[in-house]
Design an enzyme around this catalytic site. Structure first.
Site, mmCIF file in Angstrom:
data_model
loop_
_atom_site.group_PDB
_atom_site.id
_atom_site.type_symbol
_atom_site.label_atom_id
_atom_site.label_comp_id
_atom_site.label_asym_id
_atom_site.label_seq_id
_atom_site.Cartn_x
_atom_site.Cartn_y
_atom_site.Cartn_z
ATOM 1 N N HIS A 139 34.653 35.631 50.863
ATOM 2 C CA HIS A 139 34.079 36.790 50.158
ATOM 3 C C HIS A 139 32.632 37.042 50.586
ATOM 4 O O HIS A 139 32.179 38.188 50.619
ATOM 5 C CB HIS A 139 34.123 36.590 48.641
ATOM 6 C CG HIS A 139 35.437 36.948 48.018
ATOM 7 N ND1 HIS A 139 36.013 38.191 48.134
ATOM 8 C CD2 HIS A 139 36.287 36.225 47.256
ATOM 9 C CE1 HIS A 139 37.166 38.208 47.471
ATOM 10 N NE2 HIS A 139 37.356 37.024 46.929
ATOM 11 N N HIS B 12 38.295 30.428 50.286
ATOM 12 C CA HIS B 12 38.546 31.782 49.769
ATOM 13 C C HIS B 12 37.219 32.409 49.316
ATOM 14 O O HIS B 12 36.948 33.586 49.599
ATOM 15 C CB HIS B 12 39.552 31.705 48.609
ATOM 16 C CG HIS B 12 39.862 33.006 47.939
ATOM 17 N ND1 HIS B 12 41.097 33.621 48.004
ATOM 18 C CD2 HIS B 12 39.092 33.839 47.175
ATOM 19 C CE1 HIS B 12 41.063 34.764 47.319
ATOM 20 N NE2 HIS B 12 39.857 34.924 46.796
ATOM 21 N N GLU B 13 36.386 31.611 48.632
ATOM 22 C CA GLU B 13 35.115 32.148 48.116
ATOM 23 C C GLU B 13 34.123 32.423 49.243
ATOM 24 O O GLU B 13 33.442 33.455 49.235
ATOM 25 C CB GLU B 13 34.513 31.183 47.088
ATOM 26 C CG GLU B 13 35.396 30.890 45.880
ATOM 27 C CD GLU B 13 36.065 32.113 45.297
ATOM 28 O OE1 GLU B 13 35.440 33.196 45.286
ATOM 29 O OE2 GLU B 13 37.230 32.011 44.887
ATOM 30 N N CYS C 92 43.803 37.482 44.360
ATOM 31 C CA CYS C 92 42.357 37.688 44.294
ATOM 32 C C CYS C 92 42.063 38.635 43.139
ATOM 33 O O CYS C 92 42.777 39.626 42.959
ATOM 34 C CB CYS C 92 41.861 38.287 45.609
ATOM 35 S SG CYS C 92 40.093 38.609 45.626
#
Ligand code: NB4
Ligand code: NI
Length: 181
Positions: free
Chosen positions: A155, A151-152, A108
């Site tokens: 966030h 993954h995004e 990351c």
């Protein structure tokens, strides 16, 4: 886009705010800048010149903007984009039971250390998202692009990839987990 915040900054652990349409000019500009960063980071010459770590995704909270916006630029082996979009308010509306993880693990841009281990994610997802003009989109994604989007979206929810790694056995692979790449 040189201001990527790092682990320890509370913005990375916050739930980002849903955006309202129409977006402001600033918000639209930010979306384009996120994508521009990814393009530059994937260009070997520019990446070297600007000392950028390569990225296939970048979420607004990583530049300290706590809003539900992320850019994704996933190339194939020939560097042709297979999924290239600025996603506003992305939501996973369905997901497979089967899980997938990158064999190499994940990194990351907001985490300055190697955290080894498999990051289990849904192998297939159906994603609803809006573009900068407020148009709604539905995409069925599997494997690599699906992993990047998860993954995004993490966030946007204050989640970091290592939260998903099995603490006791980072490379534990149950029967339901397929490795990719
Ligand atoms: C997001 C990814 C981490 C795992 C898989 C990969 C790279 C990131 C973070 C899933 C999502 C960024 C955003 C890469 C990379 C393969 C494609 C094309 C040519 C080099 C590039 C390298 F750089 N992760 N980095 N990490 N993040 N693949 N590739 N290649 O993108 O923190 O939240 O240019
Ligand atoms: Ni990240």
């Amino acid at each position: 886009m040189k201001n990527i915040i790092r682990e320890g900054n509370p913005t990375l652990r916050a739930r980002a705010k849903t955006l309202a349409f129409p977006l402001t000019d600033k918000q639209r500009e930010l979306g384009k800048k996120l994508m521009e960063f990814l393009e530059n980071s994937q260009d070997p010459k520019l990446a070297k010149k600007y000392q950028l770590r390569a990225g296939v995704g970048l979420a607004a909270p990583q530049v300290d903007q706590s809003i539900r916006m992320t850019a994704v630029l996933v190339p194939d082996e020939n560097n042709q984009p297979i999924f290239k979009h600025i996603l506003i308010n992305p939501t996973i509306i369905s997901e497979s039971v089967r899980m997938a993880a990158l064999a190499e693990g994940e990194g990351c841009l907001s985490v300055d250390r190697d955290v080894p281990g498999y990051v289990p994610r849904h192998q297939k997802i159906t994603l609803r998202w809006y573009d900068l003009d407020g148009q709604r989109h539905l995409d069925k994604l599997r494997n690599y692009p699906a992993i990047v989007c998860q993954h995004e979206i993490d966030h946007l929810n204050g989640v970091l990839f290592f939260d998903h790694i099995n603490q006791k056995d980072p490379f534990y692979q149950d029967d339901n987990l397929v490795l990719i790449g």
